[in-house]
Design an enzyme around this catalytic site. Structure first.
Site, mmCIF file in Angstrom:
data_model
loop_
_atom_site.group_PDB
_atom_site.id
_atom_site.type_symbol
_atom_site.label_atom_id
_atom_site.label_comp_id
_atom_site.label_asym_id
_atom_site.label_seq_id
_atom_site.Cartn_x
_atom_site.Cartn_y
_atom_site.Cartn_z
ATOM 1 C CD GLU A 161 -1.406 0.140 3.647
ATOM 2 O OE1 GLU A 161 -2.505 -0.400 3.433
ATOM 3 O OE2 GLU A 161 -1.107 0.663 4.735
ATOM 4 C CG HIS A 162 3.964 1.740 2.483
ATOM 5 N ND1 HIS A 162 4.566 0.705 3.167
ATOM 6 C CD2 HIS A 162 3.100 2.296 3.347
ATOM 7 C CE1 HIS A 162 4.091 0.659 4.396
ATOM 8 N NE2 HIS A 162 3.196 1.610 4.531
HETATM 9 N N1 LIG Z 1 6.137 -2.898 7.855
HETATM 10 C C1 LIG Z 1 5.979 -2.949 6.526
HETATM 11 N N2 LIG Z 1 6.650 -2.069 5.769
HETATM 12 C C2 LIG Z 1 6.479 -2.149 4.436
HETATM 13 C C3 LIG Z 1 5.655 -3.096 3.809
HETATM 14 N N3 LIG Z 1 5.732 -2.892 2.462
HETATM 15 C C4 LIG Z 1 6.568 -1.866 2.289
HETATM 16 N N4 LIG Z 1 7.037 -1.397 3.463
HETATM 17 C C5 LIG Z 1 7.965 -0.311 3.795
HETATM 18 O O1 LIG Z 1 7.297 0.905 3.848
HETATM 19 C C6 LIG Z 1 8.302 1.904 3.983
HETATM 20 C C7 LIG Z 1 7.849 3.222 3.373
HETATM 21 O O2 LIG Z 1 8.867 4.106 3.708
HETATM 22 P P1 LIG Z 1 8.961 5.639 3.228
HETATM 23 O O3 LIG Z 1 10.245 6.191 3.763
HETATM 24 O O4 LIG Z 1 7.682 6.335 3.552
HETATM 25 O O5 LIG Z 1 8.987 5.473 1.642
HETATM 26 P P2 LIG Z 1 10.229 5.494 0.632
HETATM 27 O O6 LIG Z 1 10.915 6.830 0.702
HETATM 28 O O7 LIG Z 1 9.723 5.082 -0.707
HETATM 29 O O8 LIG Z 1 11.170 4.381 1.283
HETATM 30 P P3 LIG Z 1 12.205 3.383 0.594
HETATM 31 O O9 LIG Z 1 11.433 2.169 0.171
HETATM 32 O O10 LIG Z 1 13.178 3.063 1.695
HETATM 33 O O11 LIG Z 1 12.830 4.091 -0.579
HETATM 34 C C8 LIG Z 1 9.547 1.304 3.352
HETATM 35 O O12 LIG Z 1 10.485 1.118 4.383
HETATM 36 C C9 LIG Z 1 9.075 -0.054 2.820
HETATM 37 O O13 LIG Z 1 10.074 -1.050 2.867
HETATM 38 C C10 LIG Z 1 4.973 -4.018 4.651
HETATM 39 O O14 LIG Z 1 4.205 -4.888 4.205
HETATM 40 N N5 LIG Z 1 5.170 -3.900 5.995
HETATM 41 ZN ZN LIG Z 2 6.304 -0.797 -0.967
#
Ligand SMILES: Nc1nc2c(ncn2[C@@H]2O[C@H](COP(=O)(O)OP(=O)(O)OP(=O)(O)O)[C@@H](O)[C@H]2O)c(=O)[nH]1
Ligand SMILES: [Zn+2]
Length: 196
Positions: free
Chosen positions: A86-87
């Protein structure tokens, strides 16, 4: 039966199509070039499936249950999982292992229904932790089992193909309920899960 879950609105394919066209423009593409002409409509059809779980709940799939009087562990391993982070709205995929011990009422569900249950929650924008607990809680609500263990192992493409770029890392989450919290029972179930 079971707790009520929010039901998403109708799937609006036309709106998805317009949004995909807009997305293509926003990244600097030409949605009117030959190869992309059908893409917004195609993505709209594909997303209907990718996010189908938003319009389903556990009661839709846990329809068949029988009373077999079996009160020992039932474990289904290596149920394929395809979900969407979802991110970043990119896939994460791997396997789920679902074990339960039927309760005194002895309700057993069809084995295929466990795999269908995974999809009800996987076909939504998700995080792996929530996917894991939703499956465990749905089993508790609908089957009234004595114990439940759900283990999910996935690779997140948001960590492999972009961002931190660590292909091959796997995230393992578990949710444990009822009798499965007891050390010996849990150890037995986990050893079966890990036995390849
Ligand atoms: N706990 C958890 N984290 C997730 C899942 N899927 C993705 N993530 C994490 O969600 C986080 C979002 O972090 P942000 O710093 O907001 O986004 P970003 O700048 O795109 O982060 P990066 O992926 O590190 O480049 C990342 O650390 C992903 O690895 C999941 O199913 N569970
Ligand atoms: Zn992701």
């Amino acid at each position: 039966m079971g707790r009520t879950e929010p039901v998403a609105g109708e799937y609006d394919a036309q709106r998805v199509e317009a949004a995909v066209r807009e997305l293509l423009l926003a990244v600097g593409e030409d949605p009117d070039r030959d190869g992309l002409l059908e893409t917004p409509a195609r993505v709209a059809r594909a997303y209907e499936e990718t996010f189908r779980g938003l319009r389903q709940d556990a009661g839709d799939v846990l329809t068949t249950s029988f009373d077999l009087g079996h009160q020992e562990l039932v474990l289904v391993k290596d149920i394929e999982v395809y979900s969407t982070c979802e991110h970043h709205l990119v896939p994460f995929h791997g396997v789920a292992h679902i074990g339960y011990i039927p309760g005194p009422e002895g309700r057993i569900t069809g084995l295929s229904k466990l795999a269908r249950l995974v999809d009800v929650y996987a076909k939504r924008p998700q995080v792996q932790e929530r996917l894991t607990t939703q499956i465990a809680d749905a089993l508790v609500d609908h089957l009234k089992p004595a114990g439940v263990l759900v283990v999910i192992e996935c690779e997140h493409l948001c960590m492999s193909m972009r961002g931190v770029r660590k292909p091959g890392s796997r995230t393992v989450t578990s949710a444990v309920r009822g009798q499965m919290l007891e050390a010996a029972t849990r150890a037995e179930a986990m050893s079966l899960v890990l036995r390849g």
